[in-house]
Write a protein that holds these residues in place. Structure first.
Motif, mmCIF file in Angstrom:
data_model
loop_
_atom_site.group_PDB
_atom_site.id
_atom_site.type_symbol
_atom_site.label_atom_id
_atom_site.label_comp_id
_atom_site.label_asym_id
_atom_site.label_seq_id
_atom_site.Cartn_x
_atom_site.Cartn_y
_atom_site.Cartn_z
ATOM 1 N N SER A 96 23.389 11.017 -59.174
ATOM 2 C CA SER A 96 24.261 10.836 -58.016
ATOM 3 C C SER A 96 24.897 9.450 -58.012
ATOM 4 C CB SER A 96 23.461 11.043 -56.728
ATOM 5 O OG SER A 96 22.428 10.086 -56.666
ATOM 6 N N HIS A 97 24.434 8.589 -58.915
ATOM 7 C CA HIS A 97 25.004 7.245 -58.994
ATOM 8 C C HIS A 97 26.302 7.278 -59.787
ATOM 9 C CE1 HIS A 97 21.261 5.797 -57.431
ATOM 10 N NE2 HIS A 97 20.594 6.301 -58.450
ATOM 11 N N THR A 98 27.254 6.601 -59.269
ATOM 12 C CA THR A 98 28.515 6.504 -59.982
ATOM 13 C C THR A 98 28.510 5.225 -60.795
ATOM 14 O OG1 THR A 98 29.558 5.388 -58.137
ATOM 15 C CG2 THR A 98 29.798 7.774 -58.238
ATOM 16 N N ASN A 99 29.048 5.297 -61.964
ATOM 17 C CA ASN A 99 29.173 4.111 -62.810
ATOM 18 C C ASN A 99 30.369 3.315 -62.336
ATOM 19 O OD1 ASN A 99 27.016 4.335 -64.463
ATOM 20 N ND2 ASN A 99 28.115 5.352 -66.135
ATOM 21 N N ARG A 100 30.084 2.220 -61.688
ATOM 22 C CA ARG A 100 31.187 1.373 -61.255
ATOM 23 C C ARG A 100 31.108 0.079 -62.042
ATOM 24 N NH1 ARG A 100 30.794 -2.774 -57.508
ATOM 25 N NH2 ARG A 100 28.672 -3.218 -56.856
ATOM 26 N N THR A 101 32.230 -0.430 -62.325
ATOM 27 C CA THR A 101 32.263 -1.684 -63.061
ATOM 28 C C THR A 101 32.225 -2.833 -62.065
ATOM 29 O OG1 THR A 101 34.667 -1.655 -63.065
ATOM 30 C CG2 THR A 101 33.567 -0.701 -64.976
ATOM 31 N N LEU A 102 31.622 -3.909 -62.497
ATOM 32 C CA LEU A 102 31.527 -5.083 -61.632
ATOM 33 C C LEU A 102 32.855 -5.821 -61.625
ATOM 34 C CD1 LEU A 102 28.048 -6.472 -62.710
ATOM 35 C CD2 LEU A 102 28.587 -5.130 -60.675
ATOM 36 N N SER A 103 33.187 -6.340 -60.480
ATOM 37 C CA SER A 103 34.422 -7.103 -60.388
ATOM 38 C C SER A 103 34.231 -8.453 -61.077
ATOM 39 C CB SER A 103 34.822 -7.318 -58.922
ATOM 40 O OG SER A 103 33.906 -8.209 -58.308
ATOM 41 N N GLU A 104 35.314 -9.130 -61.304
ATOM 42 C CA GLU A 104 35.270 -10.450 -61.958
ATOM 43 C C GLU A 104 34.446 -11.429 -61.129
ATOM 44 O OE1 GLU A 104 35.841 -13.175 -64.871
ATOM 45 O OE2 GLU A 104 36.550 -11.112 -64.945
ATOM 46 N N GLU A 105 34.598 -11.348 -59.810
ATOM 47 C CA GLU A 105 33.841 -12.244 -58.924
ATOM 48 C C GLU A 105 32.340 -11.971 -59.013
ATOM 49 O OE1 GLU A 105 33.435 -12.748 -54.186
ATOM 50 O OE2 GLU A 105 35.477 -12.960 -54.978
ATOM 51 N N GLU A 106 31.962 -10.689 -59.063
ATOM 52 C CA GLU A 106 30.546 -10.344 -59.177
ATOM 53 C C GLU A 106 29.973 -10.800 -60.519
ATOM 54 O OE1 GLU A 106 31.032 -6.187 -58.435
ATOM 55 O OE2 GLU A 106 30.020 -6.344 -56.485
ATOM 56 N N LEU A 107 30.762 -10.682 -61.585
ATOM 57 C CA LEU A 107 30.313 -11.148 -62.897
ATOM 58 C C LEU A 107 30.110 -12.656 -62.903
ATOM 59 C CD1 LEU A 107 32.536 -8.993 -65.284
ATOM 60 C CD2 LEU A 107 30.068 -8.811 -64.918
ATOM 61 N N GLN A 108 31.045 -13.390 -62.283
ATOM 62 C CA GLN A 108 30.906 -14.847 -62.191
ATOM 63 C C GLN A 108 29.677 -15.221 -61.368
ATOM 64 O OE1 GLN A 108 34.574 -16.236 -60.494
ATOM 65 N NE2 GLN A 108 35.494 -16.641 -62.507
ATOM 66 N N ARG A 109 29.472 -14.517 -60.283
ATOM 67 C CA ARG A 109 28.331 -14.795 -59.411
ATOM 68 C C ARG A 109 27.023 -14.551 -60.158
ATOM 69 N NH1 ARG A 109 24.872 -12.350 -55.797
ATOM 70 N NH2 ARG A 109 24.500 -13.495 -53.873
ATOM 71 N N ASN A 110 26.926 -13.428 -60.844
ATOM 72 C CA ASN A 110 25.713 -13.106 -61.595
ATOM 73 C C ASN A 110 25.461 -14.114 -62.710
ATOM 74 O OD1 ASN A 110 25.313 -10.901 -59.966
ATOM 75 N ND2 ASN A 110 26.105 -9.423 -61.439
ATOM 76 N N ALA A 111 26.498 -14.524 -63.406
ATOM 77 C CA ALA A 111 26.352 -15.509 -64.474
ATOM 78 C C ALA A 111 25.919 -16.854 -63.905
ATOM 79 C CB ALA A 111 27.665 -15.651 -65.244
ATOM 80 N N LEU A 112 26.485 -17.221 -62.773
ATOM 81 C CA LEU A 112 26.132 -18.490 -62.144
ATOM 82 C C LEU A 112 24.684 -18.478 -61.670
ATOM 83 C CD1 LEU A 112 27.137 -21.263 -61.279
ATOM 84 C CD2 LEU A 112 27.930 -20.236 -59.162
ATOM 85 N N LEU A 113 24.254 -17.385 -61.075
ATOM 86 C CA LEU A 113 22.858 -17.285 -60.637
ATOM 87 C C LEU A 113 21.903 -17.343 -61.827
ATOM 88 C CD1 LEU A 113 23.152 -14.564 -57.850
ATOM 89 C CD2 LEU A 113 22.711 -17.006 -57.560
#
Length: 100
Positions: A9-26
């Protein structure tokens, strides 16, 4: 043998550029915190003057990286407003802390 593959039931969604930056920064912040802990532990356990100097430079280097990452986090509005870089981490040089 029969195999059944159900649709999740989960849809494969891609992370936005902001979310990728946030995850990398964390991730970078977490790695930097660990590096700082290791540098302080090394500093606490050496007696050789050259190694003491080495760990002082390493701690200062990691602190500068941590400060930079915290500024980037503030720029991305990831930090609460009341927390500033100075209140989150003491960025004073470790030698000055030890001397005073």
């Amino acid at each position: 043998m029969k195999s059944y593959f159900g649709f999740s039931s989960h849809t494969n969604r891609t992370l936005s550029e902001e979310e990728l930056q946030r995850n990398a920064l964390l991730s970078d912040l977490e790695q930097t915190k660990k590096a700082l802990e290791i540098a302080y532990a090394g500093f606490d356990n050496v007696t050789e003057p050259d190694l003491i100097d080495c760990y002082i430079y390493e701690v200062n280097s990691v602190l500068k990286r941590y400060k930079f990452l915290m500024e980037q986090a503030a720029h991305l509005c990831m930090l609460p407003e009341e927390k500033t870089t100075a209140s989150v981490l003491n960025t004073e040089a470790p030698a000055a802390t030890l001397i005073s």
